[in-house]
Design an enzyme around this catalytic site. Structure first.
Site: not given
Length: 142
Positions: A11-13
């Protein structure tokens, strides 16, 4: 083309952007959830090389942002112990190609190491969390 073992926070951009750059350069990725990995001090330590302890940390981690933990004050064993207890403290990504390991995503270093396209100078900052100015941290998936 290299086989890249890539440890990320799902989920880390920025981790998503980093993976896209590696895929675009033709690399094969083996992606792992950094937060669920059963780290041991001796395994985690290999990713940090000769970097000072303060550069091992994710400065957007809630415990660092709140002031609870100051990476500048930690010795190596304490830093590793804290990171194993709270994986959000670990600077991302952790990358391994063959026997070589590193922490963080410096496009110029990655390009020199295994090759990266497009031009590293056109990529911008893809290591600092774009949400680091927000009071509420990213949701933890994992």
């Amino acid at each position: 083309m290299a086989k890249v073992v890539f440890y990320e926070k799902p989920g880390c951009i920025n981790n998503a952007k980093q993976k896209a750059l590696l895929y675009a350069a033709g690399h094969k990725l083996e992606v792992h959830n950094l937060l669920k990995e059963p780290w041991k001090p001796e395994n985690l330590r290999l990713f940090f090389g000769n970097l000072p302890v303060s550069e091992w940390f994710n400065y957007t981690a809630p415990r660092i942002k709140s002031g609870e933990i100051n990476p500048l004050e930690l010795d190596e064993p304490t830093a590793l112990k804290l990171m194993i207890e709270d994986s959000l403290l670990i600077r991302r990504p952790l990358i391994q190609v063959g026997k070589i390991r590193q922490v963080g995503f410096n496009p110029e270093q990655i390009d020199a190491w295994i090759g990266l396209t497009p031009e590293p100078s056109m990529i911008g900052d893809i290591e600092t969390c774009p949400r680091s100015h927000e009071q509420t941290p990213c949701p933890t998936k994992g």
